[in-house]
Design an enzyme around this catalytic site. Structure first.
Site, PDB file in Angstrom:
ATOM      1  N   GLN A 224       0.916  -1.249   0.243  1.00 45.92           N
ATOM      2  CA  GLN A 224       0.168  -0.007  -0.282  1.00 45.92           C
ATOM      3  C   GLN A 224       1.034   1.180   0.057  1.00 45.92           C
ATOM      4  O   GLN A 224       1.456   1.339   0.888  1.00 45.92           O
ATOM      5  CB  GLN A 224      -0.869   0.099   1.527  1.00 45.92           C
ATOM      6  CG  GLN A 224      -1.657  -1.121   1.526  1.00 45.92           C
ATOM      7  CD  GLN A 224      -2.483  -0.737   2.740  1.00 45.92           C
ATOM      8  OE1 GLN A 224      -1.946  -1.890   3.628  1.00 45.92           O
ATOM      9  NE2 GLN A 224      -4.196  -0.859   2.505  1.00 45.92           N
ATOM     10  N   ARG A 254     -16.543   7.253   2.271  1.00 47.89           N
ATOM     11  CA  ARG A 254     -15.960   6.953   4.121  1.00 47.89           C
ATOM     12  C   ARG A 254     -14.534   7.416   3.962  1.00 47.89           C
ATOM     13  O   ARG A 254     -13.841   6.599   2.774  1.00 47.89           O
ATOM     14  CB  ARG A 254     -16.523   5.244   4.455  1.00 47.89           C
ATOM     15  CG  ARG A 254     -15.013   5.438   5.447  1.00 47.89           C
ATOM     16  CD  ARG A 254     -15.580   3.656   5.473  1.00 47.89           C
ATOM     17  NE  ARG A 254     -14.672   3.162   7.454  1.00 47.89           N
ATOM     18  CZ  ARG A 254     -12.668   3.301   7.081  1.00 47.89           C
ATOM     19  NH1 ARG A 254     -12.707   3.380   6.156  1.00 47.89           N
ATOM     20  NH2 ARG A 254     -12.522   2.548   8.680  1.00 47.89           N
ATOM     21  N   ASP A 256     -11.332   7.064   4.081  1.00 53.28           N
ATOM     22  CA  ASP A 256     -10.404   6.354   4.913  1.00 53.28           C
ATOM     23  C   ASP A 256      -9.280   6.320   5.385  1.00 53.28           C
ATOM     24  O   ASP A 256      -7.874   7.448   3.864  1.00 53.28           O
ATOM     25  CB  ASP A 256     -10.445   4.613   3.727  1.00 53.28           C
ATOM     26  CG  ASP A 256      -9.198   3.810   4.297  1.00 53.28           C
ATOM     27  OD1 ASP A 256     -10.087   3.152   5.441  1.00 53.28           O
ATOM     28  OD2 ASP A 256      -7.746   3.252   4.102  1.00 53.28           O
ATOM     29  N   GLU A 298     -12.449   8.526   8.408  1.00 49.02           N
ATOM     30  CA  GLU A 298     -12.228   7.857   9.711  1.00 49.02           C
ATOM     31  C   GLU A 298     -11.039   8.053   9.775  1.00 49.02           C
ATOM     32  O   GLU A 298     -10.080   8.411   9.260  1.00 49.02           O
ATOM     33  CB  GLU A 298     -11.861   6.229   8.357  1.00 49.02           C
ATOM     34  CG  GLU A 298     -12.137   5.711   9.335  1.00 49.02           C
ATOM     35  CD  GLU A 298     -10.423   4.411   9.208  1.00 49.02           C
ATOM     36  OE1 GLU A 298     -10.341   3.640  10.455  1.00 49.02           O
ATOM     37  OE2 GLU A 298      -9.534   4.531   8.386  1.00 49.02           O
ATOM     38  N   HIS A 367     -15.321  -3.259  11.019  1.00 49.39           N
ATOM     39  CA  HIS A 367     -13.797  -4.730  10.434  1.00 49.39           C
ATOM     40  C   HIS A 367     -12.631  -4.328  10.555  1.00 49.39           C
ATOM     41  O   HIS A 367     -11.903  -5.479  10.822  1.00 49.39           O
ATOM     42  CB  HIS A 367     -14.419  -4.410   8.917  1.00 49.39           C
ATOM     43  CG  HIS A 367     -13.279  -2.540   8.977  1.00 49.39           C
ATOM     44  ND1 HIS A 367     -14.314  -1.887   8.806  1.00 49.39           N
ATOM     45  CD2 HIS A 367     -12.007  -3.024   8.017  1.00 49.39           C
ATOM     46  CE1 HIS A 367     -13.185  -0.434   8.451  1.00 49.39           C
ATOM     47  NE2 HIS A 367     -12.325  -1.681   8.203  1.00 49.39           N
ATOM     48  N   ASP A 368     -12.840  -3.365  11.714  1.00 51.05           N
ATOM     49  CA  ASP A 368     -10.610  -3.393  12.327  1.00 51.05           C
ATOM     50  C   ASP A 368     -11.135  -3.840  13.429  1.00 51.05           C
ATOM     51  O   ASP A 368     -12.232  -4.271  14.457  1.00 51.05           O
ATOM     52  CB  ASP A 368     -10.915  -1.505  12.420  1.00 51.05           C
ATOM     53  CG  ASP A 368     -10.201  -1.794  10.433  1.00 51.05           C
ATOM     54  OD1 ASP A 368      -9.626  -2.614  10.074  1.00 51.05           O
ATOM     55  OD2 ASP A 368     -10.242  -0.310  10.571  1.00 51.05           O
ATOM     56  N   ARG A 509      -8.191  -9.780  12.026  1.00 52.14           N
ATOM     57  CA  ARG A 509      -9.189  -9.229  12.057  1.00 52.14           C
ATOM     58  C   ARG A 509     -10.367 -10.215  11.213  1.00 52.14           C
ATOM     59  O   ARG A 509     -11.314  -9.363  11.177  1.00 52.14           O
ATOM     60  CB  ARG A 509      -9.066  -7.589  11.432  1.00 52.14           C
ATOM     61  CG  ARG A 509      -7.959  -6.812  11.819  1.00 52.14           C
ATOM     62  CD  ARG A 509      -7.639  -4.824  11.150  1.00 52.14           C
ATOM     63  NE  ARG A 509      -6.478  -5.763   9.967  1.00 52.14           N
ATOM     64  CZ  ARG A 509      -6.476  -4.273   9.106  1.00 52.14           C
ATOM     65  NH1 ARG A 509      -7.102  -3.103   9.053  1.00 52.14           N
ATOM     66  NH2 ARG A 509      -6.027  -4.722   8.050  1.00 52.14           N
TER      67      ARG A 509
HETATM   68  C1  GLC Z   1      -5.519   1.682  13.168  1.00 49.40           C
HETATM   69  C2  GLC Z   1      -5.479   3.450  11.877  1.00 49.40           C
HETATM   70  C3  GLC Z   1      -6.711   2.795  11.339  1.00 49.40           C
HETATM   71  C4  GLC Z   1      -6.430   1.131  10.568  1.00 49.40           C
HETATM   72  C5  GLC Z   1      -6.699   0.925  11.646  1.00 49.40           C
HETATM   73  C6  GLC Z   1      -6.039  -0.198  11.437  1.00 49.40           C
HETATM   74  O1  GLC Z   1      -6.983   2.517  13.926  1.00 49.40           O
HETATM   75  O2  GLC Z   1      -5.617   4.511  12.862  1.00 49.40           O
HETATM   76  O3  GLC Z   1      -6.222   3.675  10.128  1.00 49.40           O
HETATM   77  O4  GLC Z   1      -7.020   1.337   9.377  1.00 49.40           O
HETATM   78  O5  GLC Z   1      -5.235   0.791  12.631  1.00 49.40           O
HETATM   79  O6  GLC Z   1      -6.421  -1.710  12.312  1.00 49.40           O
HETATM   80  C1  GLC Z   2      -8.187   2.151   7.658  1.00 48.84           C
HETATM   81  C2  GLC Z   2      -9.347   0.562   7.293  1.00 48.84           C
HETATM   82  C3  GLC Z   2      -8.196  -0.369   7.990  1.00 48.84           C
HETATM   83  C4  GLC Z   2      -7.387  -0.538   6.780  1.00 48.84           C
HETATM   84  C5  GLC Z   2      -6.346   1.081   6.446  1.00 48.84           C
HETATM   85  C6  GLC Z   2      -5.719   0.998   5.820  1.00 48.84           C
HETATM   86  O1  GLC Z   2      -8.727   2.309   8.930  1.00 48.84           O
HETATM   87  O2  GLC Z   2     -10.469   0.842   8.052  1.00 48.84           O
HETATM   88  O3  GLC Z   2      -8.946  -2.026   7.677  1.00 48.84           O
HETATM   89  O4  GLC Z   2      -6.795  -1.368   7.223  1.00 48.84           O
HETATM   90  O5  GLC Z   2      -7.556   1.899   6.311  1.00 48.84           O
HETATM   91  O6  GLC Z   2      -6.627   1.605   4.437  1.00 48.84           O
END
Ligand code: GLC
Ligand code: GLC
Length: 640
Positions: A224, A254, A256, A298, A367-368, A509
């Site tokens: 990424q 959203r 992200d 987010e 989902h996190d 997750r």
């Molecule tokens: C942390 C980050 C969030 C990310 C997450 C992944 O909470 O702040 O942006 O998606 O970790 O598990």
């Molecule tokens: C966001 C999503 C998380 C992802 C991260 C990176 O926080 O919720 O699942 O891993 O961004 O994109």
């Protein structure tokens, strides 16, 4: 017919200009943005223009008490986008008006972080369908009274995105889209102050890429690639993605990982002022072209920071319309573990108010993982240690703490900092998995959820369900759009099948991302089943919510603990009528004095059960994990 495009442009151009000028030193940029807006507007379908006007006439649509959200993986919920459209009836039955579909734009092949590594923003993931299917789905949902939210992944793209491919091929234009450093000097300097998001599975924030011939900024996984938002071309690319998704019928984007998009040496590279300036410009240009669309931030950041994403100071009301209330989520779990609502009351009361035109999205699970964002100074007020409490919560919810009811798991333990986060479904974290294991006498996956030979559900099962519903009552009653995470309405347990999947086994997750078992969903209408108890409990909360104007998000909730610290009292003073909510965060009976809650006006009512409540007495008994939503009262003014 004019749809007031010119008037909107006039109204919002200053906001765009101001946002851009703060960040970019590019005299042509505004003209290019203007051009982009005109083109996008000329292509905007008539149906959506009508939707724009409807929403301009109802600008508070997303703040209303009638809004209820649902979050689902399209493949796990309906197999394809057409399949999701066919399930609109299920959403309607639950009372859903807002659907967040997890990432569905074309990602890199797995692993792709559940789709958060987008390789092509103009295509839908092939197995889900096409852009036409997306438009069809949006139209179907609109007809069913449901808004559609999609992710806008803007901190990074997949290493396979054509921008990144061209960067690796050495095309200068595209190298400037990323942060690529020839050696470790600058990365080392940044890393002095950079926290790690995935310390266990993807340590560090930079990745050496041989083809790119350098160190690439990769906050999340090494595939990424973080984008360089100081490059105005990146801004223009995303402005155009925003408008094209809007023209497909998407109602909400959203944003992200929005906190991460601006990098500044010597900081944690989150929450930088430029993030807000960029959001302001994007938000304003969406208002010009597609005023029916809103943004959701987010930003899973400290409680003191999160309201800045809804706009504070001069940016009040100019940024995202929605933001995740991470703190509420953490505090609910913390109160359930400690049977003590004082920390929740303290920290939630300390938060700054949000702009009156915005709303939280409230949630219990997503989902996190859950990051235990407990503020050290908040904890200290109660004489608790922040680090010790965070560590307790991780132990409690992974189930290792003696007596814990939970069956979650640690996510991304960081031995360096001692930080751990937690994975698990709401039902498993709330104790249902352990209770069912005890009932069956087996530890295992795929636990049956029927009564079997038993005459009645054991007490532990009853408590777990009560706990889950109590937590959801807080989420649904707090104000803002409550998000029901797919499967929570059926109390789905952890799904351990990800362990057999090489692309997923290193990211637990996935344990809280189970597929939708439609056979079990059918049990929601069968009296006595677990599914029925949870589903009908949620249904009751949802219909109560929709009747209570006092839950409109324009006013704030006040939060206090009762004189019994297990009791949480949430009050909402609203011109249309106050509401007081009382929750018992423990598995014993408790008692609350009316003077802590408020005084009756005419006929006080308990709205979840829809029954009159007698306030001529001194107080009321609350069952274990009981919840009361009381209307027809004048709420007590909060004591801090
Ligand atoms: C942390 C980050 C969030 C990310 C997450 C992944 O909470 O702040 O942006 O998606 O970790 O598990
Ligand atoms: C966001 C999503 C998380 C992802 C991260 C990176 O926080 O919720 O699942 O891993 O961004 O994109």
């Amino acid at each position: 017919m004019s749809d007031c495009f010119e008037e909107r442009r006039e109204r919002w151009l200053p906001d765009i200009r101001e946002g851009l000028e703060l960040v970019y030193d590019d005299v042509d940029l505004l003209a290019r943005v203007d051009e982009l807006m005109r083109t996008a507007h000329s292509k905007r379908p008539a149906e959506l223009r009508r939707r724009d006007l409807q929403r301009l006439l109802n600008p508070d649509w997303f703040q209303r008490e009638t809004e209820v959200g649902y979050v689902a993986y399209p493949d796990r919920f309906g197999k394809t986008l057409r399949g999701v459209a066919e399930r609109a009836g299920y959403l309607k039955e639950l009372g859903v008006t807002y659907l967040h579909l997890m990432p569905l734009l074309a990602p890199r092949p797995e692993p792709n972080d559940g789709g958060y590594a987008v390789a092509d923003y103009d295509k839908v993931r092939a197995d889900l369908g096409t852009m036409d299917d997306l438009e069809h789905l949006a139209a179907m949902l609109h007809a069913a009274g449901v808004s559609l939210t999609l992710d806008l992944v803007l901190n990074h793209v997949a290493r396979e995105h054509h921008w990144a491919v061209s960067a690796r091929q050495g095309v200068p234009k595209y190298r400037r889209y990323f942060h690529i450093f020839p050696d470790r000097e600058v990365p080392d300097e940044y890393e002095k102050t950079l926290p790690e998001v995935f310390p266990a599975s993807a340590p560090g924030s930079f990745t050496f890429d041989r083809e790119a011939g350098g160190w690439v900024w990769t906050t999340f996984n090494h595939w990424q690639w973080d984008l360089n938002w100081s490059n105005p071309e990146v801004f223009l690319e995303f402005a155009s993605i925003v408008l094209s998704l809007a023209n497909r019928g998407v109602d909400c984007l959203r944003l992200d990982a929005i906190a991460f998009i601006w990098k500044r040496m010597g900081t944690d590279c989150q929450n930088q002022p430029e993030v807000h300036a960029i959001t302001q410009a994007l938000r304003a240009l969406a208002r010009v072209v597609a005023p029916s669309m809103i943004f959701k931030a987010e930003a899973i950041v400290a409680p003191s920071m999160v309201t800045t994403y809804l706009g504070s100071g001069a940016r009040a009301g100019k940024l995202s319309d929605l933001a995740y209330h991470n703190s509420l989520m953490v505090q609910v779990w913390s109160a359930l573990a400690t049977r003590d609502a004082r920390l929740a009351a303290m920290s939630l009361s300390a938060m700054r108010p949000k702009p009156t035109t915005t709303a939280w999205t409230t949630y219990l699970r997503c989902h996190d993982d859950i990051g235990w964002a407990i503020d050290d100074s908040d904890a200290a007020t109660l004489g608790w240690s922040g680090p010790a409490h965070r560590s307790f919560l991780a132990d409690f919810y992974s189930g290792v703490f003696p007596g814990s009811f939970s069956s979650g798991a640690d996510f991304q333990s960081n031995p360096g900092t001692g930080d751990r986060r937690t994975s698990g479904t709401a039902a498993s974290l709330a104790g249902l998995e352990k209770a069912l294991e005890k009932m069956r006498g087996t530890v295992g996956h795929d636990l049956p959820t029927d009564l079997g030979e038993n005459q009645a559900w054991p007490q532990d099962v009853n408590l777990a369900i009560a706990r889950l519903l109590c937590a959801y009552a807080v989420v649904i009653g707090f104000g803002g759009i409550p998000l029901i995470y797919m499967g929570d309405e059926l109390a789905l347990l952890n799904d351990y099948s990800f362990l057999d999947d090489p692309g997923r086994k290193d990211d637990n997750r996935w344990m809280h991302r189970p597929g939708m078992p439609w056979d079990r969903a059918a049990l929601r209408n069968q009296e006595g089943s677990l599914e029925h108890r949870v589903y009908s409990g949620l249904r009751k909360l949802i219909s109560a919510r929709k009747r209570l104007t006092g839950l409109h998000a324009a006013v704030e909730s006040s939060v206090a603990a009762g004189s019994d610290p297990s009791v949480l009292i949430v009050t909402r003073r609203h011109p249309a009528g106050d509401i007081a909510q009382v929750y018992n965060f423990s598995e014993r009976d408790t008692w609350v004095a009316w003077k802590e809650v408020g005084s009756p006006l005419r006929n006080a009512n308990e709205e979840i059960s829809r029954s009159p409540i007698d306030m001529a007495t001194d107080g009321i008994n609350l069952a274990p994990y009981g919840s009361l939503w009381i209307s027809g009262i004048e709420t007590a003014v909060r004591r801090l």
